[in-house]
Design a protein around this motif. Structure first.
Motif, PDB file in Angstrom:
ATOM      1  N   ASP A 155     -59.041 -13.999  26.679  1.00  0.00           N
ATOM      2  CA  ASP A 155     -57.770 -14.868  28.225  1.00  0.00           C
ATOM      3  C   ASP A 155     -58.190 -16.883  28.483  1.00  0.00           C
ATOM      4  OD1 ASP A 155     -56.101 -15.073  29.753  1.00  0.00           O
ATOM      5  OD2 ASP A 155     -56.907 -14.149  31.526  1.00  0.00           O
ATOM      6  N   GLY A 156     -57.651 -17.420  28.633  1.00  0.00           N
ATOM      7  CA  GLY A 156     -57.792 -18.521  29.139  1.00  0.00           C
ATOM      8  C   GLY A 156     -57.199 -18.759  30.772  1.00  0.00           C
ATOM      9  N   SER A 157     -57.415 -20.485  31.324  1.00  0.00           N
ATOM     10  CA  SER A 157     -56.998 -20.472  32.648  1.00  0.00           C
ATOM     11  C   SER A 157     -57.245 -21.524  33.425  1.00  0.00           C
ATOM     12  CB  SER A 157     -57.867 -19.278  33.681  1.00  0.00           C
ATOM     13  OG  SER A 157     -58.037 -19.941  35.691  1.00  0.00           O
ATOM     14  N   SER A 171     -62.566 -17.168  28.038  1.00  0.00           N
ATOM     15  CA  SER A 171     -63.386 -16.060  28.033  1.00  0.00           C
ATOM     16  C   SER A 171     -62.737 -15.293  26.664  1.00  0.00           C
ATOM     17  CB  SER A 171     -64.448 -15.693  29.589  1.00  0.00           C
ATOM     18  OG  SER A 171     -62.515 -14.992  30.114  1.00  0.00           O
ATOM     19  N   GLY A 172     -63.514 -13.927  27.036  1.00  0.00           N
ATOM     20  CA  GLY A 172     -63.592 -12.845  26.257  1.00  0.00           C
ATOM     21  C   GLY A 172     -64.786 -11.628  26.296  1.00  0.00           C
ATOM     22  N   TYR A 184     -68.516 -13.731  26.327  1.00  0.00           N
ATOM     23  CA  TYR A 184     -68.462 -15.413  26.489  1.00  0.00           C
ATOM     24  C   TYR A 184     -67.551 -16.395  27.132  1.00  0.00           C
ATOM     25  CZ  TYR A 184     -64.119 -15.347  23.533  1.00  0.00           C
ATOM     26  OH  TYR A 184     -62.690 -15.048  23.061  1.00  0.00           O
ATOM     27  N   SER A 185     -68.225 -17.401  27.150  1.00  0.00           N
ATOM     28  CA  SER A 185     -67.097 -17.764  28.005  1.00  0.00           C
ATOM     29  C   SER A 185     -67.249 -19.627  27.972  1.00  0.00           C
ATOM     30  CB  SER A 185     -66.850 -17.145  30.078  1.00  0.00           C
ATOM     31  OG  SER A 185     -68.215 -18.378  30.174  1.00  0.00           O
ATOM     32  N   GLY A 186     -66.110 -20.293  28.299  1.00  0.00           N
ATOM     33  CA  GLY A 186     -66.112 -22.060  28.294  1.00  0.00           C
ATOM     34  C   GLY A 186     -65.080 -22.511  29.112  1.00  0.00           C
ATOM     35  N   GLY A 187     -65.385 -23.605  29.086  1.00  0.00           N
ATOM     36  CA  GLY A 187     -64.514 -24.547  29.740  1.00  0.00           C
ATOM     37  C   GLY A 187     -64.209 -25.267  29.405  1.00  0.00           C
ATOM     38  N   LEU A 188     -63.431 -26.605  28.940  1.00  0.00           N
ATOM     39  CA  LEU A 188     -62.721 -27.771  28.937  1.00  0.00           C
ATOM     40  C   LEU A 188     -62.349 -28.569  30.338  1.00  0.00           C
ATOM     41  CD1 LEU A 188     -60.051 -27.379  25.577  1.00  0.00           C
ATOM     42  CD2 LEU A 188     -63.575 -28.216  25.468  1.00  0.00           C
ATOM     43  N   GLN A 189     -62.011 -29.770  29.469  1.00  0.00           N
ATOM     44  CA  GLN A 189     -61.147 -30.582  30.904  1.00  0.00           C
ATOM     45  C   GLN A 189     -59.955 -31.315  30.687  1.00  0.00           C
ATOM     46  OE1 GLN A 189     -64.150 -33.573  32.144  1.00  0.00           O
ATOM     47  NE2 GLN A 189     -64.437 -32.185  34.367  1.00  0.00           N
ATOM     48  N   ALA A 240     -60.664  -7.817  31.873  1.00  0.00           N
ATOM     49  CA  ALA A 240     -61.957  -8.571  31.881  1.00  0.00           C
ATOM     50  C   ALA A 240     -61.368  -9.281  31.697  1.00  0.00           C
ATOM     51  CB  ALA A 240     -62.340  -7.420  31.272  1.00  0.00           C
ATOM     52  N   ALA A 241     -61.294  -9.916  30.913  1.00  0.00           N
ATOM     53  CA  ALA A 241     -61.249 -11.269  29.986  1.00  0.00           C
ATOM     54  C   ALA A 241     -60.596 -12.608  31.011  1.00  0.00           C
ATOM     55  CB  ALA A 241     -60.147 -11.489  28.952  1.00  0.00           C
ATOM     56  N   ASP A 242     -59.334 -11.868  31.489  1.00  0.00           N
ATOM     57  CA  ASP A 242     -58.316 -12.311  32.906  1.00  0.00           C
ATOM     58  C   ASP A 242     -59.439 -12.675  34.098  1.00  0.00           C
ATOM     59  OD1 ASP A 242     -56.097 -13.553  33.835  1.00  0.00           O
ATOM     60  OD2 ASP A 242     -56.370 -12.271  35.297  1.00  0.00           O
ATOM     61  N   VAL A 243     -60.128 -11.886  34.787  1.00  0.00           N
ATOM     62  CA  VAL A 243     -61.059 -11.872  36.021  1.00  0.00           C
ATOM     63  C   VAL A 243     -62.131 -12.507  35.403  1.00  0.00           C
ATOM     64  CG1 VAL A 243     -63.138 -10.672  37.108  1.00  0.00           C
ATOM     65  CG2 VAL A 243     -60.592  -9.652  36.887  1.00  0.00           C
TER      66      VAL A 243
END
Length: 145
Positions: A27-29, A40-41, A54-59, A136-139
């Motif tokens: 999922d992404g937010s 995340s996933g 796993y998780s990560g982020g971008l701008q 779970a991925a959403d949270v």
């Protein structure tokens, strides 16, 4: 007296994969106010045990980009022993683009190619699910810093 067949109620909760399969939920937010997007996933087996998280982020990206990053990250972590994987996400675009790559915007072609390469030797099935089944991925995506 009119007889009506019973209504079929589909479960709105996550279900484990069949034995011998793994399930990758992603999922992404996107938080527009902060111009930050997180993904995340989680990969789990039929006993609901997490194999990896796993998780990560971008701008400065939109929901399509961040969800593609989530898929790419997840499938790139699959090992040789992870040969049967059900990939579930709640953004219909991503699932549709996987099933019909020619419909994906050209902007995402290289990411789609990377995903295809990562799963080329595996039996991978993509499915669209509602948010509750992707809980779970959403949270994880919403709670990432």
């Amino acid at each position: 007296m009119t007889h009506h067949p019973p209504k079929i109620v589909k479960s709105a909760v996550w279900k484990p994969p069949l034995q011998g399969w793994l399930k990758l939920n992603f999922d992404g937010s996107v938080r527009a106010v902060e111009v930050v997007a997180n993904y995340s996933g989680i990969l789990r087996n039929h006993l609901e045990d997490p194999i990896f998280i796993y998780s990560g982020g971008l701008q400065f990206c939109d929901i399509n980009e961040i969800e593609l990053c989530a898929v790419k990250e997840g499938v790139s972590r699959l090992q040789v022993c992870h040969s049967k994987v059900l990939v579930e996400g709640d953004l219909a675009n991503i699932i549709s683009w996987y099933k019909h790559p020619h419909k994906a915007p050209w902007l995402w072609t290289s990411v789609m190619d990377d995903i295809q390469l990562a799963i080329s030797s595996k039996n991978v099935v993509f499915c669209h699910v509602n948010c509750e089944k992707n809980g779970a991925a959403d949270v994880l995506a919403r709670s990432a810093p």
